[in-house]
Write an enzyme that holds these catalytic residues in place. Structure first.
Site, short mmCIF file in Angstrom:
data_model
loop_
_atom_site.label_atom_id
_atom_site.label_comp_id
_atom_site.label_asym_id
_atom_site.label_seq_id
_atom_site.Cartn_x
_atom_site.Cartn_y
_atom_site.Cartn_z
N ASP A 108 1.41 -1.20 0.04
CA ASP A 108 0.61 -0.14 0.06
C ASP A 108 0.87 1.24 0.01
O ASP A 108 1.78 0.88 -0.89
CB ASP A 108 -1.09 -0.18 0.96
CG ASP A 108 -1.98 1.32 1.72
OD1 ASP A 108 -3.41 1.14 0.26
OD2 ASP A 108 -1.71 2.06 2.27
N HIS A 308 -7.22 -6.74 -0.32
CA HIS A 308 -6.51 -5.25 -0.40
C HIS A 308 -4.64 -6.01 0.80
O HIS A 308 -4.13 -5.70 0.32
CB HIS A 308 -6.97 -4.31 0.03
CG HIS A 308 -5.78 -3.05 -0.10
ND1 HIS A 308 -5.29 -2.70 -0.72
CD2 HIS A 308 -5.51 -2.50 1.17
CE1 HIS A 308 -4.42 -1.97 -0.76
NE2 HIS A 308 -4.33 -1.33 0.37
#
Length: 330
Positions: A108, A308
Site C-alpha cells: 500500500d 487488499h
C-alpha cells in the site's frame, strides 16, 4: 515471536521510530537484511507473519511504525511528510543498524515509498518487492487532479486533502473504523460469488464507513482481538500524520521531476517483485500491467481471490513468493 508491545526506538532523520526486529544480528549473517514498510491505515504489526517467517529461515528483519504512526514522532505540518522525509527516515534507519544495503518490501503506501527508494536512496537498495501498488510511470499531471477528474470529489484520497475534514470521522469510533478498513473478500451475494471487501466503485470510502457495517461487503480480516493493536496505535497517533502522507501526493509528483530523463523515469535496474491481488478494488492488478518495461529484472506474482491486505490475508503464499524471489536474486 516478535513482541509487538516492546519496540526498539530509533532516532533517524529528525524523528524517532518504533522498530520491531527479529532474526540474527545484521553483522552475524551473510543473508541480506529485509525492511518491511506498512501502508495506510496500518502499522508494523501488519507484517507479523513475515517477520516470523523470514527470521526463522535466517534473515535479519525489521519493520518500523513509520513517521506519524503509532508511537513514532508526529511532526506538525504536512510539509514534514514528503517523500524526501519518508525515504530519509529509512536511510537513517539503515545507518543506525550499520546496514549498507537492504531488500525493501512494501505494501500500500509502503509500496508507494518503496518504488521511489531507487531514485531517492538507490545506493542503499538491493531490491524491491511491492504488494498491491506497483511502480508507475511519471503522470502527465498531478495525481490528485487525476483522481478528482476521474472519480470525483468524494473519492477518499481527494477527501483526505483537506486537513481536519476526515480525521473526526475516522477517529470517532476506532473499532468501527478498523472493522471497516480491515476487511477481505467474502460473504457473497447469495449466488455463490465472493464479494469485494468494498462493493462501491466510486471509492467514496468515508461515506461507506458512515453507512454502517451492513453496507460494507466482505468480511472481517482478522479476529476482533487483533484489532486492538491497531486501535491502540491510532489512539496514540490519531489520523492527521498518516493522512499527511496523502496530502503530499501532488508535491511528491512535482519533486519526482528531478529524476526524469526526458519525460520518463529511468529504468530501475535492481531485482523487483510485484505481488498483485485480484480482488483489490482500490489497487486492481491491471495497474501493474506494463511494469516489466520500468524495471529489470522483473518478477510478478498474482494472488487469486485476494483482497487488499494481501500479506495478512495470504501470508503463506506471500512469504513463499518473496522467499523464492530472494533465493533467485540474492
Amino acid at each position: 515471536m516478535v513482541d509487538f508491545t516492546n519496540p526498539e526506538f530509533v532516532e533517524t532523520n529528525g524523528v524517532t521510530l518504533p522498530v520491531y526486529r527479529a532474526g540474527p544480528d545484521f553483522s552475524e549473517t551473510d543473508k541480506p537484511a529485509i525492511v518491511f514498510l506498512h501502508g495506510f491505515p496500518e502499522i508494523a504489526y501488519s507484517w507479523r507473519a513475515q517477520l516470523e517467517y523470514f527470521s526463522e529461515v535466517g534473515y535479519p528483519v525489521i519493520a518500523p511504525d513509520q513517521r506519524g504512526y503509532g508511537r513514532s514522532s508526529k511532526p506538525q505540518g504536512k510539509e514534514n511528510y514528503t517523500m524526501k522525509h519518508l525515504s530519509g527516515d529509512l536511510a537513517g534507519l539503515l545507518d543506525h543498524y550499520g546496514i549498507e544495503k537492504a531488500i525493501f518490501v512494501g505494501h500500500d503506501w509502503g509500496a508507494i515509498v518503496l518504488w521511489q527508494l531507487p531514485f531517492y536512496i538507490g545506493e542503499r537498495v538491493m531490491g524491491c518487492a511491492g504488494l498491491n501498488v506497483p511502480l508507475m510511470r511519471h503522470f502527465p499531471i498531478d495525481p490528485i487532479t487525476i483522481f478528482r477528474e476521474r472519480l470525483g470529489e468524494q473519492m477518499y484520497i481527494v477527501r483526505f486533502q483537506e486537513e481536519g475534514a476526515c480525521e473526526p470521522i475516522l477517529e470517532k469510533d476506532l473499532r468501527e473504523t478498523f472493522k471497516f478498513f480491515l476487511r477481505k473478500p467474502g460473504g457473497g451475494n447469495g449466488g455463490g460469488k465472493t464479494s469485494f471487501a468494498f462493493e462501491v466503485e466510486s471509492l467514496d470510502l468515508i461515506s461507506l464507513l458512515q453507512a454502517g457495517e451492513d453496507a460494507w461487503g466482505g468480511e472481517l480480516l482478522m479476529p476482533e482481538k487483533e484489532l486492538e493493536y491497531y486501535i491502540e496505535a491510532y489512539t496514540e497517533s490519531g489520523f492527521t500524520g498518516p493522512l499527511h502522507w496523502y496530502r503530499n501526493m501532488a508535491e511528491n509528483w512535482e519533486a519526482q521531476k528531478q529524476f526524469l530523463v526526458g519525460r520518463q523515469l529511468p529504468k530501475v535496474e535492481k531485482p523487483c517483485l510485484m505481488i498483485t491481488a485480484e480482488m483489490d478494488r482500490a489497487c486492481p492488478p491491471n495497474l501493474a500491467d506494463g511494469m516489466e518495461d520500468l524495471c529489470e529484472p522483473y518478477t510478478r506474482h498474482d494472488l487469486k481471490g485476494c483482497g487488499h491486505w494481501s500479506q495478512q490475508e495470504r501470508s503463506e503464499e506471500v512469504n513463499e513468493a518473496i522467499h523464492s524471489w530472494i533465493r533467485e536474486y540474492f
